[in-house]
Design an enzyme around this catalytic site. Structure first.
Site: not given
Ligand code: ATP
Ligand code: MG
Length: 335
Positions: A117, A201, A204
């Site tokens: 990041k 992955k 968000k």
């Molecule tokens: P950001 O990109 O803002 O970091 P994010 O999509 O990674 O958002 P988080 O809020 O950081 O979401 O993570 C929330 C939960 O969802 C965590 O437990 C993370 O491990 C899980 N998670 C996030 N993305 C994935 C994915 N692609 N597959 C499975 N689990 C996920």
């Molecule tokens: Mg995340």
């Protein structure tokens, strides 16, 4: 005693990665754990500003409320799960400071997520929040003496750091004070990939929305995103993660969505064309999301009700947090 704790950032709507990696396992926990096991689910708004103040204040506020609505719409029960806003519990930040004295800079700089990041910034402009993000995550868990942490696979290194910190604190101040938190990650669906780039992955914060399907996407948007999902030049459908990552990701998402086993889904899809795979995926996702969208719609029209839920749960969370923080301050000599 068992305490289950997890967090999600209000950086957008939850997507299928969040749903299968973390929300669905949480629903299982909510259903199966004995009623005296505390469940804390934190909407981590302080984490959401770790990349700098890039989300305008009003948007962040709305995002937080919307995340609460989405989680409840997905089945999280705010009577059973203490669903709260992280910043409503300032004890977490004080814990964060205390933990900082046990954490080295070098370890934080080595973490893959920081390395990844921080490349989005020029060298002199990396916010310190991004660096200490995992420390705040540890504080999230320690402030409630969390023992079990359901997360996706991308959080493994942070869980490791958290364990080292618990160990360091206990060795310095009091043996077995903080439980060593156990990561709960299902083998299947722990890493759902982007529909546009299966090396990444689903996220968000990915600026392109086309790689992810959010739980509040309309039927038409789901269809559009599935149709435009990346595929490859081989015309058949087969599961081969290293040579056909995009097709394999879609097969995995289909398996997760229909709650069929991966093997069953692989054989079912073996006679399909790419279009059939995408159409079946669209149907399955829309079937899963239909009732979620409806409930979300209900709550989105009742912001007051959501605020009350968050306020009430915040008070509940804070009561538990105060107790642990007081014990911690005594050990460190801060009171
Ligand atoms: P950001 O990109 O803002 O970091 P994010 O999509 O990674 O958002 P988080 O809020 O950081 O979401 O993570 C929330 C939960 O969802 C965590 O437990 C993370 O491990 C899980 N998670 C996030 N993305 C994935 C994915 N692609 N597959 C499975 N689990 C996920
Ligand atoms: Mg995340």
């Amino acid at each position: 005693p068992k305490v289950v704790l997890a967090g999600i950032q209000p950086t957008g709507s939850p997507h299928l990665g969040n749903y299968f990696g973390f929300i669905e396992p949480w629903l299982d926990i909510q259903k199966n754990e004995a009623s005296d096991v505390p469940l804390y689910l934190s909407i981590v708004d302080q984490h959401a500003i770790s990349m700098g103040p890039i989300i305008p204040a009003e948007k962040l506020r709305l995002n937080t409320r919307k995340m609460a609505a989405s989680l409840i719409a997905c089945g999280i029960d705010p009577k059973r799960t203490t669903l709260f806003r992280q910043s409503d519990v300032p004890e977490i930040s004080q814990m964060n400071w205390i933990l900082g004295s046990l954490q080295t800079l070098a370890q934080l700089q080595r973490l893959p997520q920081f390395k990844d990041k921080s490349t989005k910034f020029s060298r002199g402009s990396i916010p310190i929040g991004l660096l200490i993000y995992p420390l705040l995550q540890a504080a999230d868990v320690f402030t409630f003496k969390g023992t079990h942490v359901p997360v996706g696979e991308d959080q493994s290194q942070h869980m490791n750091l958290m364990n080292n910190l618990a160990f360091a604190f206990n060795s310095t101040y009091k043996l077995e004070f903080f439980p060593l938190p156990k990561q709960i990650t299902r083998q299947a669906h722990a890493r759902i990939r982007s529909l546009r780039d299966p090396r990444q992955k689903m996220s968000k914060s990915d600026p392109s929305v086309r790689g992810r399907i959010d739980v509040d996407d309309s039927e038409a948007v789901v269809m559009e995103k599935c149709r435009k999902a990346m595929s490859d030049t081989i015309t058949t459908v087969s599961y081969d993660k290293s040579n056909r990552p995009a097709i394999s990701n879609m097969i995995e998402i289909l398996a997760a969505t229909t709650r069929r086993s991966l093997d069953e889904t692989i054989s079912l899809s073996s006679t399909w064309t790419h279009t059939e795979l995408k159409d079946n995926l669209t149907t399955a996702i829309n079937r899963l999301l239909g009732p979620i969208r409806e409930r979300l719609n209900y709550y989105e029209q009742r912001p007051q009700e959501l605020e009350e839920i968050l306020a009430e749960n915040g008070v509940r969370a804070r009561m538990a947090a105060k107790k642990v923080l007081l014990e911690t301050r005594e050990l460190v000599g801060l009171c």
